[in-house]
Every structure is written in structure tokens, then in C-alpha cells.
Design a protein around this motif. Structure first.
Motif, PDB file in Angstrom:
ATOM      1  N   PHE A 178       0.699  -1.286   0.197  1.00  0.00           N
ATOM      2  CA  PHE A 178      -0.066   0.579  -0.095  1.00  0.00           C
ATOM      3  C   PHE A 178       1.154   0.950   0.107  1.00  0.00           C
ATOM      4  O   PHE A 178       2.154   1.519   0.565  1.00  0.00           O
ATOM      5  N   GLY A 179       0.696   1.934  -0.932  1.00  0.00           N
ATOM      6  CA  GLY A 179       1.565   3.052  -1.087  1.00  0.00           C
ATOM      7  C   GLY A 179       2.811   3.134  -2.132  1.00  0.00           C
ATOM      8  O   GLY A 179       3.614   3.858  -2.165  1.00  0.00           O
ATOM      9  N   GLN A 239       2.822   1.764  -5.289  1.00  0.00           N
ATOM     10  CA  GLN A 239       3.225   0.772  -6.575  1.00  0.00           C
ATOM     11  C   GLN A 239       3.836   0.323  -7.494  1.00  0.00           C
ATOM     12  O   GLN A 239       3.952  -0.336  -7.725  1.00  0.00           O
ATOM     13  N   ARG A 240       4.483   1.766  -7.115  1.00  0.00           N
ATOM     14  CA  ARG A 240       5.560   1.418  -8.251  1.00  0.00           C
ATOM     15  C   ARG A 240       6.791   0.158  -8.171  1.00  0.00           C
ATOM     16  O   ARG A 240       6.913  -0.371  -8.744  1.00  0.00           O
ATOM     17  N   ASP A 241       6.919   0.276  -6.678  1.00  0.00           N
ATOM     18  CA  ASP A 241       7.796  -0.842  -6.563  1.00  0.00           C
ATOM     19  C   ASP A 241       6.852  -2.223  -6.657  1.00  0.00           C
ATOM     20  O   ASP A 241       8.324  -3.554  -6.228  1.00  0.00           O
ATOM     21  N   TYR A 242       5.860  -2.874  -6.642  1.00  0.00           N
ATOM     22  CA  TYR A 242       5.057  -4.173  -6.779  1.00  0.00           C
ATOM     23  C   TYR A 242       5.392  -3.548  -7.879  1.00  0.00           C
ATOM     24  O   TYR A 242       6.088  -5.314  -8.586  1.00  0.00           O
ATOM     25  N   ILE A 243       5.000  -3.458  -9.330  1.00  0.00           N
ATOM     26  CA  ILE A 243       5.359  -3.594 -10.020  1.00  0.00           C
ATOM     27  C   ILE A 243       6.971  -3.538 -10.679  1.00  0.00           C
ATOM     28  O   ILE A 243       6.995  -4.635 -11.628  1.00  0.00           O
ATOM     29  N   GLU A 244       7.525  -3.168 -10.165  1.00  0.00           N
ATOM     30  CA  GLU A 244       9.431  -3.112 -10.547  1.00  0.00           C
ATOM     31  C   GLU A 244       9.522  -4.505  -9.669  1.00  0.00           C
ATOM     32  O   GLU A 244      10.134  -5.935 -10.407  1.00  0.00           O
TER      33      GLU A 244
END
Length: 555
Positions: free
Chosen positions: A186-187, A189-194
Motif C-alpha cells: 500500500f502506497g 505501487q511502483r515498487d510492486y510493479i518492479e
């Protein structure tokens, strides 16, 4: 080598042609010849020297025969249900209100993460089995309800292993970790996409065929989708994209730019989007069940008119649609999208094969896979009438698969069940999942990366709800009980009363006169009557004092 001849086909819909009084010659798992029975050759080089020497001849009784159906969009790997959310949505609740009440994709993620692998495996197995029972021989199956590296890779291995079991359809596995952002990110999102982009290589090694991203409002942007799809394409995965489900965010243009294998859903599609799909040859996968749920229908007739390849999918998922019958999807496409029966049937066969990048299926022609369905009809128009036309027989790779209710998904070890009602086995697994108590043997889910998700039958598991075995009784009495192998109690049979026997007639007479009997009153009891101390007699009115013994008791 096995050679099988299917004869007396009343109407053969191949995907390209229609034949009457046709025949199909199958060599191992491929079609060797197809056409009118009158044109059947006496010999086929490399297959059979004399047509009378085939191994099996099957008379199909004048039925309709088509290629095996293909479901081009499903989400079958999940646990639990969202029935309460469906009720809220039907009452007019907004997506934000449903999410605030604990619904949405996140609720399925929570339940799926908390479900043991054995129960999850059996739930997916039964869903895939239901697809085959309905005449679907190929299913595109997405992950997306674990949203962790290990969970998503385990889902890929699960689907790949289940495909090898008997009574299962072919499975096209799609890696879809980019479904929503999990709560732990949560908060970020860019880290999750990578992170998802870095998992694509592991997904391809585990057996995935495609990679998918939900590019829409509340999910992921076009730039984030481009990163994940590009990472998957670099390791050999076919890119796919959920486009235009809730709004237009440039997903169709992204699909054309990346050369995606398909653009799915497309509820909000303009003429400009249709022109892009046609120009770049991107197949459109539409799902009538979900479109009707959301009240937004894609312009399928305009797509077909402009030459777009259209495929049909059920979009089976826990939050919107539970359909596992592609024949029902065909009926809905005819009724909701205005498609002709031929266009809908072609979208469920040849169109689905194009969207999955599988040119070896979807049409009955020499050299193609012998995925064949015999239907309970004599014309394809029955798909528009029946709303769930049932098959009589299914051949997957030339091997006949029974489609009766007693066919078990594990090859015969599961109890007999019907397709419409979950059996005791399924109810038991759900109870165990909810209760959180389970005693089972080792399951090879987390062993090596190449290990299967779950064994075909986890025989070491023992249900805590099953009572212990009782020692059989040595007395053969009508009340003696024993425990069967399944744990159910059986009793020695008692003789049933004959319908017209004396006992039955006496019972009926007694019931007939019961309303007319005089109720027993205190003044009817005569304690001074002969017969011993405490003996009671009933006085019958009008009989001159005649006494009738009613019974004796101690004072």
C-alpha cells in the motif's frame, strides 16, 4: 498407434465448413481425415492401409459434432466466494461502498492466502473438470489471487500439473500478478510493479504461457502495464491486457503497440479503438457474462464488421461470474451481443485458438488436435435455444472422456456427484478450510520450484470430521450397524410392509376411524368393576353394561 473412426455424424461443423452425414478419422491425438462419409478413402497413407482395419469405430447416431470449445478468459485459482458482494452490487451499492464493507478483489486475496494448498488444489480441479464436462477442451487460466512471488509461482505450477491429470482440459497458463496492488505494498505501487516484472522469468520457468496486466482505473496505468508486459515478452511470455473494463485509459493503443496476443473485456470501446484492433490484428476477447453483470456491452457487431478477430471467454471469477459452460457463453453472446450462431461458435473455437496463439486447435482439419465434441442436438442452432447445450461425448486428443455426472475429476477416486450440486466431498473441503483444522500428509507444494502444487490425490490426508471406524458386530440382527469404507453408517435392511398386506390394511383402517373415536373421560372409568384391584374398564354406551378391558395397573 491408435486409429479411431467416428461415423454417422449427422451434421459436422468444422469451423470452416459444414458437412452432412460425415466421418472423422483420428490417428493417435491428431485428425487424419475429415469429410463426408461417402468420400471416406479406402486407405490413408501412414495411418491405415485398409479402412476396415481401424482400432475403434464409433457410431455417433446422427448427432451434431464441433471442435472442442475454447474459453479464452478465466480466473479459476481462488478460494472462498463473494456472494454477499454480489447481493450488494445488485442492490445498487457502489464499488467504493463494497470495498469499505470488506469486499472486492482484496477479500479474495485474503481468503486464498489463508487456504491450505490441498483445499485450493481440489477446488481448482473441480472447476477445470466442470469445463470439460460442458464441452470445453481448452481453458485459458489466470493467476492473480496470491499476489506474492511464491504464491503466484505455486499457482502456475498447480495449473500446469492439473493439466496432466485425466478428465482435465488443456490449460493455457497466464501469469497475472499485476491484478491489483496487495495490501503489503500500500502506497508503494511502483515498487510492486518492479517486483512483478522481476518475477516474469521465474513464471516462464514454472510453465506460464502468457503475462497479463489489468490496465484500468483503480488498477494499473499504461506505463506500469508497459513495464510488466515488456518484461514478460522478453522472457518468452505472450502479452495480454485487460482493456476498457471500466474506462478508456489507452490500453487498446498499448495492446497494438506491444503486439499483444489479445485485448480483453473491452466494455468501453470506441470506433477508434476498433479501427486500431483491426489495423494491428489484435484479437478481442469479450465476455458476455461479465458484460451483462456490469451493464456495459462491447460493440461486437461493429468489431466483426471491421474484421477484428473475436474470441469468447466466460471470465469465470469469484466476484462477477461463475460460468464454467462455454455453450452457455455462446447462447449469451447470441442474445446479448447480437452475434449469429455461426459467429459465436467460431469465436468460441477458432477465435479462441487465435487469441491463445494455438493454431493446432479450434478447427477440425487434418493435422489438428483431435479435440472433438458430440452434442445433444442435430444442428448448431440449438446453441441459441438451449442456453447451456449439453454434450454427449468429448474427445481430448482423440481419447473419449465420459461426460456423465459419475465421472470423477481424479480418475474415479472421488465419490459420485452431480454437476448442479456440490457433493459431500466439496462441502467437506470447504468446511475444513473455514474451520482451519486439517490433518494431512506432506504436500509437494513448497518443495522444489519444479515440484507440483498438489499430488493428484492426497491420500494421506484424513478428515477430522470423519468418525473413527467401529468394530463390526458379530451378531446378525436387524439393528446391527457397521461402518463402510466411506465412513457412512449402513443398517441391515428390514422387510418393507407390503402395500396391500394385512398390516398395511389395518393401519389404514385405524387411521380412517381415528377421528370418529369417542375421547376417554373420567366418568367412563369404573373402579368397582370386577377384575382385580386397580383394574380399569371402559363402559360402552348402549351395550347394557358390557365391560371391555382397557388394561390393568398397580395402585
Amino acid at each position: 498407434m491408435t486409429v479411431r473412426l467416428l461415423t454417422n455424424i449427422g451434421r459436422l461443423w468444422t469451423g470452416n465448413d459444414v458437412f452432412s452425414n460425415a466421418a472423422i478419422l483420428v490417428h493417435n491425438d491428431r485428425i487424419a481425415w475429415v469429410g463426408r462419409a461417402a468420400d471416406l478413402p479406402q486407405s490413408v497413407p501412414g495411418v491405415v492401409d485398409d479402412i476396415v482395419d481401424v482400432d475403434h469405430v464409433e457410431n455417433l447416431g446422427g448427432a451434431l459434432v464441433t471442435p472442442g470449445l475454447i474459453d479464452a478468459h478465466t480466473h479459476p485459482v481462488y478460494a472462498g466466494n463473494r456472494y454477499a458482494e454480489m447481493a450488494m452490487r445488485s442492490s445498487g451499492s457502489t464499488p467504493s461502498a463494497i470495498t469499505a464493507a470488506g469486499g472486492g478483489i482484496g477479500s479474495t486475496v485474503t481468503v486464498t492466502r489463508g487456504t491450505d494448498p490441498w483445499t485450493l488444489c481440489n477446488g481448482v480441479r473441480e472447476r477445470l473438470h466442470d469445463w470439460l464436462l460442458s464441452g470445453t477442451t481448452t481453458v485459458e487460466a489466470k493467476t492473480g489471487y496470491h499476489l506474492t512471488r511464491d504464491g503466484e509461482l505455486a499457482d502456475v505450477r498447480l495449473l500446469r500439473e492439473l493439466e496432466k491429470e485425466p478428465m482435465m482440459p488443456r490449460v493455457h497458463v497466464t501469469f497475472m500478478a499485476a491484478h491489483v496492488v496487495p495490501p503489503e505494498y500500500f502506497g508503494r505501487q511502483r515498487d510492486y510493479i518492479e517486483a512483478v516484472g522481476s518475477w516474469c522469468a521465474d513464471a516462464a520457468a514454472a510453465g506460464a504461457d502468457s503475462v497479463d496486466v489489468y490496465c484500468d482505473e483503480g488498477h494499473f496505468t499504461t506505463e506500469e502495464a508497459r513495464w510488466v508486459l515488456g518484461s514478460g515478452r522478453n522472457v518468452g511470455l505472450l502479452p495480454r491486457v485487460h482493456a476498457g473494463a471500466y474506462s478508456r485509459r489507452g490500453a487498446v493503443q498499448l495492446a497494438a503497440e506491444l503486439g499483444c496476443a489479445s485485448a480483453d473485456l473491452l466494455h468501453h470501446t470506441t470506433d477508434e479503438d476498433i479501427a486500431i484492433l483491426a489495423r494491428y490484428g489484435v484479437p478481442a476477447v469479450v465476455c458476455p457474462g461479465t458484460a451483462l453483470q456490469r451493464g456495459s456491452l462491447p460493440p461486437v457487431r461493429r468489431m466483426l464488421a471491421q474484421g477484428v478477430t473475436v474470441a469468447l471467454g466466460s471470465d469465470h471469477n469469484p466476484g462477477h461470474c461463475g460460468i464454467t459452460s462455454m455453450s452457455l457463453v455462446i447462447s449469451l453472446a447470441v442474445a446479448a451481443f447480437g452475434m449469429s450462431v455461426g459467429d459465436a461458435l467460431r469465436a468460441a473455437t477458432l477465435g479462441g485458438a487465435t487469441a491463445l496463439g494455438a493454431p493446432d486447435r479450434g478447427v477440425l482439419a487434418p493435422g489438428r488436435l483431435a479435440d472433438i465434441v458430440q452434442w445433444d442436438a442435430d444442428h448448431e442452432g440449438a446453441f441459441a435455444w438451449a442456453f447451456g447445450l449439453k454434450p454427449r461425448r468429448v474427445w481430448r486428443g482423440g481419447t473419449p472422456r465420459p461426460v456423465t455426472a459419475s465421472s470423477a475429476p481424479d480418475g474415479g477416486s472421488s465419490p459420485t456427484r452431480t454437476r448442479s450440486t456440490p457433493g459431500a466431498f466439496r462441502v467437506l473441503t470447504r468446511l475444513v478450510s473455514v474451520s482451519g483444522v486439517m490433518r494431512r500428509g506432506s504436500c509437494p507444494v513448497a518443495a522444489a520450484p519444479s515440484a507440483p502444487m498438489c499430488a493428484p490425490a492426497c491420500s494421506a490426508w484424513r478428515s477430522p470430521f470423519r468418525p473413527p471406524r467401529r468394530r463390526p458386530s458379530t451378531r446378525e440382527t436387524p439393528d446391527a450397524t457397521d461402518r463402510g469404507a466411506g465412513g457412512s453408517e449402513t443398517r441391515c435392511p428390514r422387510p418393507e410392509p407390503q402395500p396391500d398386506g394385512p398390516d398395511e390394511r389395518a393401519r389404514k383402517n385405524d387411521e380412517a376411524i381415528r377421528p370418529y373415536r369417542r375421547p376417554r373421560r373420567r366418568e367412563d372409568i369404573d373402579p368397582a368393576a370386577p377384575g382385580g384391584h386397580g383394574t380399569q374398564h371402559r363402559r360402552r354406551s348402549g351395550d347394557g353394561g358390557h365391560r371391555v378391558r382397557a388394561g390393568a395397573g398397580r395402585g
